[in-house]
Motif scaffolding. Structure first.
Motif, PDB file in Angstrom:
ATOM      1  N   LEU A 224     -47.154 -37.812  55.997  1.00  0.00           N
ATOM      2  CA  LEU A 224     -46.208 -36.903  55.346  1.00  0.00           C
ATOM      3  C   LEU A 224     -45.166 -36.873  55.039  1.00  0.00           C
ATOM      4  O   LEU A 224     -45.321 -37.634  54.831  1.00  0.00           O
ATOM      5  N   GLU A 225     -45.343 -35.637  54.106  1.00  0.00           N
ATOM      6  CA  GLU A 225     -43.901 -36.140  53.056  1.00  0.00           C
ATOM      7  C   GLU A 225     -42.662 -36.130  53.184  1.00  0.00           C
ATOM      8  O   GLU A 225     -41.959 -35.025  53.528  1.00  0.00           O
ATOM      9  N   ILE A 226     -41.869 -37.007  53.935  1.00  0.00           N
ATOM     10  CA  ILE A 226     -40.754 -36.912  54.514  1.00  0.00           C
ATOM     11  C   ILE A 226     -39.663 -36.716  53.567  1.00  0.00           C
ATOM     12  O   ILE A 226     -40.032 -37.500  52.700  1.00  0.00           O
ATOM     13  N   GLY A 227     -38.496 -36.007  54.057  1.00  0.00           N
ATOM     14  CA  GLY A 227     -37.911 -36.398  52.636  1.00  0.00           C
ATOM     15  C   GLY A 227     -37.654 -35.429  51.072  1.00  0.00           C
ATOM     16  O   GLY A 227     -36.674 -34.959  50.561  1.00  0.00           O
ATOM     17  N   THR A 228     -38.519 -34.690  51.782  1.00  0.00           N
ATOM     18  CA  THR A 228     -39.075 -33.359  50.993  1.00  0.00           C
ATOM     19  C   THR A 228     -39.054 -32.215  51.526  1.00  0.00           C
ATOM     20  O   THR A 228     -39.199 -32.418  52.494  1.00  0.00           O
ATOM     21  N   ALA A 229     -38.604 -30.940  51.231  1.00  0.00           N
ATOM     22  CA  ALA A 229     -39.190 -29.142  51.826  1.00  0.00           C
ATOM     23  C   ALA A 229     -40.815 -28.857  51.188  1.00  0.00           C
ATOM     24  O   ALA A 229     -40.769 -27.978  52.116  1.00  0.00           O
ATOM     25  N   ASN A 230     -41.030 -29.876  50.551  1.00  0.00           N
ATOM     26  CA  ASN A 230     -42.731 -29.155  51.250  1.00  0.00           C
ATOM     27  C   ASN A 230     -43.251 -29.415  51.750  1.00  0.00           C
ATOM     28  O   ASN A 230     -44.707 -28.661  52.470  1.00  0.00           O
ATOM     29  N   LYS A 231     -43.165 -29.977  53.063  1.00  0.00           N
ATOM     30  CA  LYS A 231     -44.016 -30.136  54.176  1.00  0.00           C
ATOM     31  C   LYS A 231     -45.296 -30.564  54.257  1.00  0.00           C
ATOM     32  O   LYS A 231     -46.029 -29.858  55.388  1.00  0.00           O
ATOM     33  N   LYS A 232     -45.255 -30.861  53.355  1.00  0.00           N
ATOM     34  CA  LYS A 232     -47.239 -31.689  52.914  1.00  0.00           C
ATOM     35  C   LYS A 232     -47.416 -32.401  54.415  1.00  0.00           C
ATOM     36  O   LYS A 232     -46.772 -33.413  54.550  1.00  0.00           O
ATOM     37  N   ILE A 233     -49.262 -32.937  54.607  1.00  0.00           N
ATOM     38  CA  ILE A 233     -49.728 -33.869  55.221  1.00  0.00           C
ATOM     39  C   ILE A 233     -50.595 -34.134  55.573  1.00  0.00           C
ATOM     40  O   ILE A 233     -51.729 -33.046  54.786  1.00  0.00           O
ATOM     41  N   TYR A 234     -50.997 -35.165  55.838  1.00  0.00           N
ATOM     42  CA  TYR A 234     -52.257 -35.707  55.062  1.00  0.00           C
ATOM     43  C   TYR A 234     -53.099 -36.329  56.696  1.00  0.00           C
ATOM     44  O   TYR A 234     -51.926 -37.011  57.402  1.00  0.00           O
ATOM     45  N   CYS A 235     -54.333 -36.579  55.990  1.00  0.00           N
ATOM     46  CA  CYS A 235     -54.815 -37.161  57.443  1.00  0.00           C
ATOM     47  C   CYS A 235     -54.724 -38.765  57.051  1.00  0.00           C
ATOM     48  O   CYS A 235     -55.321 -39.298  55.466  1.00  0.00           O
ATOM     49  N   ALA A 236     -54.446 -39.555  57.639  1.00  0.00           N
ATOM     50  CA  ALA A 236     -53.888 -40.740  57.595  1.00  0.00           C
ATOM     51  C   ALA A 236     -55.255 -42.395  57.632  1.00  0.00           C
ATOM     52  O   ALA A 236     -55.799 -41.604  58.626  1.00  0.00           O
TER      53      ALA A 236
END
Length: 162
Positions: free
Chosen positions: A150-162
């Motif tokens: 996850l992109e934590i600390g940003t407001a964009n709420k993006k998610i990626y497969c790890a």
């Protein structure tokens, strides 16, 4: 070892027992003491399915160019789940709130997991482990885990497969 008749009070005990049986007072209970027997019946019922369904590890795919959600493909069920429950934990291993997704589902298929999902509200570190619990009509459950970043600390709420 002394014989029964040599024990103090033995004759009195036998006499009282015989008198009780002959007079009919307590005959049923005296007879029950004399001839004890028991029968036990046990019934076993099974709930759910045996063996329980196996949840193959879902395949995570980045399908959204904006990285707002990932697709989780599942397969391998012998019956279709009635509900999928999602929860997430950061690297601390503590799972937060869960979210249910009601079916109908098939024995295989895919679901979308969004980066702004409520299950990520308590995740403060990445990668996150997503726990997915499939519940079946008989009550049986199967669990699988998937890692996502996850992109934590940003407001964009993006998610990626790890």
């Amino acid at each position: 070892m002394a014989r029964f008749r040599d024990l103090p009070g033995a004759a009195l005990a036998v006499g009282a027992f015989v008198l009780t049986v002959l007079l009919g007072v307590g005959g049923a209970s005296a007879s029950a003491l004399w001839q004890q027997g028991a029968t036990a019946t046990m019934t076993v019922t099974a709930s759910g399915t045996w063996p329980p369904p196996v949840f193959n590890t879902p395949v995570c795919s980045n399908v959204d160019n904006a990285n707002k959600y990932v697709s989780l493909a599942y397969s391998g069920f012998s019956e279709a789940p009635t509900k999928l429950t999602f929860s997430a934990a950061g690297t601390d291993g503590v799972y937060g709130a869960s979210s249910d997704l009601a079916g109908p589902f098939g024995t295989s298929g895919s679901v979308s997991l969004f980066g702004d999902s409520a299950i990520f509200t308590q995740v403060t570190t990445t990668p996150a482990t997503v726990r997915i619990v499939a519940t079946f009509a008989g009550g049986a459950q199967a669990t699988a885990y998937v890692k996502v970043s996850l992109e934590i600390g940003t407001a964009n709420k993006k998610i990626y497969c790890a």
